[in-house]
Enzyme design. Sequence first.
Site, mmCIF file in Angstrom:
data_model
loop_
_atom_site.group_PDB
_atom_site.id
_atom_site.type_symbol
_atom_site.label_atom_id
_atom_site.label_comp_id
_atom_site.label_asym_id
_atom_site.label_seq_id
_atom_site.Cartn_x
_atom_site.Cartn_y
_atom_site.Cartn_z
ATOM 1 N N LEU A 109 65.273 44.708 -36.238
ATOM 2 C CA LEU A 109 63.873 45.088 -36.493
ATOM 3 C C LEU A 109 63.718 46.605 -36.530
ATOM 4 O O LEU A 109 62.628 47.120 -36.802
ATOM 5 C CB LEU A 109 62.964 44.506 -35.400
ATOM 6 N N LYS A 143 78.855 50.436 -29.912
ATOM 7 C CA LYS A 143 78.269 51.434 -29.001
ATOM 8 C C LYS A 143 79.318 52.218 -28.219
ATOM 9 O O LYS A 143 79.101 53.387 -27.879
ATOM 10 C CB LYS A 143 77.291 50.764 -28.034
ATOM 11 N N ASN A 151 77.333 35.993 -12.588
ATOM 12 C CA ASN A 151 78.021 35.770 -13.870
ATOM 13 C C ASN A 151 79.068 34.682 -13.729
ATOM 14 O O ASN A 151 79.706 34.536 -12.682
ATOM 15 C CB ASN A 151 78.682 37.077 -14.345
HETATM 16 P P1 ATR Z 1 76.365 41.332 -24.935
HETATM 17 O O1 ATR Z 1 76.995 42.546 -25.557
HETATM 18 O O2 ATR Z 1 75.173 40.801 -25.685
HETATM 19 O O3 ATR Z 1 76.079 41.536 -23.487
HETATM 20 P P2 ATR Z 1 78.795 39.914 -24.308
HETATM 21 O O4 ATR Z 1 79.402 41.221 -23.923
HETATM 22 O O5 ATR Z 1 79.583 38.958 -25.127
HETATM 23 O O6 ATR Z 1 77.433 40.135 -25.085
HETATM 24 O O7 ATR Z 1 78.314 39.178 -22.944
HETATM 25 C C1 ATR Z 1 77.753 37.910 -22.956
HETATM 26 C C2 ATR Z 1 77.292 37.522 -21.539
HETATM 27 O O8 ATR Z 1 76.722 36.208 -21.608
HETATM 28 C C3 ATR Z 1 78.406 37.437 -20.510
HETATM 29 O O9 ATR Z 1 77.882 37.709 -19.233
HETATM 30 C C4 ATR Z 1 78.826 35.969 -20.625
HETATM 31 O O10 ATR Z 1 79.426 35.438 -19.459
HETATM 32 P P3 ATR Z 1 81.025 35.598 -19.218
HETATM 33 O O11 ATR Z 1 81.230 37.017 -18.785
HETATM 34 O O12 ATR Z 1 81.339 34.610 -18.180
HETATM 35 O O13 ATR Z 1 81.667 35.301 -20.549
HETATM 36 C C5 ATR Z 1 77.465 35.315 -20.772
HETATM 37 N N1 ATR Z 1 77.605 34.009 -21.418
HETATM 38 C C6 ATR Z 1 77.791 33.769 -22.726
HETATM 39 N N2 ATR Z 1 77.880 32.430 -22.940
HETATM 40 C C7 ATR Z 1 77.749 31.830 -21.720
HETATM 41 C C8 ATR Z 1 77.726 30.472 -21.278
HETATM 42 N N3 ATR Z 1 77.861 29.436 -22.122
HETATM 43 N N4 ATR Z 1 77.559 30.235 -19.946
HETATM 44 C C9 ATR Z 1 77.420 31.258 -19.085
HETATM 45 N N5 ATR Z 1 77.416 32.557 -19.434
HETATM 46 C C10 ATR Z 1 77.576 32.836 -20.734
#
Ligand code: ATR
Length: 289
Positions: free
Chosen positions: A28, A77, A163
């Site tokens: 956006l 980033k 987490n």
């Molecule tokens: P972003 O840059 O948007 O933060 P990312 O670095 O891929 O994306 O991080 C995603 C976050 O969502 C992480 O905390 C991930 O948990 P893990 O560190 O255990 O992977 C969490 N996440 C994504 N899918 C998940 C799921 N199905 N259940 C629980 N946590 C999830």
Amino acid sequence: MVVWFLNFWPNMKKLRLGIIGDPIIHSLSPIMHEAALHALGIEGSYTPLQVSSNQLSSVISQRRENWDGWNVTVPHKGNIIPLLDTIETQARKINSVNTVVRLKDHRLWGTSTDGYGLIKALECNLNFIPNGTHVVLLGAGGAARAAAAALALADISKLTIINRTPEKAMEIVNFVKTLSSCQTEIMTPSQIIAPLSSGDLVIQATSLGLKEIDPLPFSPQFLPEKCCVFDMIYSSTPFLQQSQRLGFKTSDGLEMLLYQGVKSFEYWTNQEAPVEIMRQTLYHAKGRK
Ligand code: ATR
């Protein structure tokens, strides 16, 4: 900070801005920044550019010639940092740049306005001032890391990270310890079987909620009593809706998007951003009043 170093200023030539990321189609930022340029009568453009990781280096060389400033979003980033010439101190500490300004001598200066956006959004939407508070962070990815850094630098007294993968939470805790002496704690969602005993603010920073089929990142019935709830996703996620139904004060991430953009815009133009126009543009795009 007064930024007098843009090429465009004070010559008032056309200001060329943009955003790079992958994916970028749903951003956006273009409509928000073009509305701001228009409102201030600044001739210019803000163009989204889809850039994969292996294109990043060559694209930055081209943009150095063609753009006066730009935003950077996922997944670049951190990776953009070695490609820039000067990095503002805090952006270097958090290893994240979301705003690039081309200086008069064409050197590229990088900073991050994400922390500013988060802190302003908490204040505006939830009346929440982080100093001395206990914040519970759901998630330990890139978004969570940026939030943890902003909160640590805003002098919270305690940070709890929940987490699925505790090792990733530990990485953030180790990093936070380089920024602040706040207390830290790590939990996994499966350890939580009753409402948390403390926490002034819960920030949802996982990617869960972006898709309709996503499970909840955390059961809202286990939120600490009287906490505020902020979801970094900029729509009303099931987690936010359920939290709201249980009586918690909630906010999504749209205002964070707004304020990080406000700060970027001010770096590029050296003018006060038209915040209300930018907000209305975002609200209109999301079908809100
Ligand atoms: P972003 O840059 O948007 O933060 P990312 O670095 O891929 O994306 O991080 C995603 C976050 O969502 C992480 O905390 C991930 O948990 P893990 O560190 O255990 O992977 C969490 N996440 C994504 N899918 C998940 C799921 N199905 N259940 C629980 N946590 C999830």
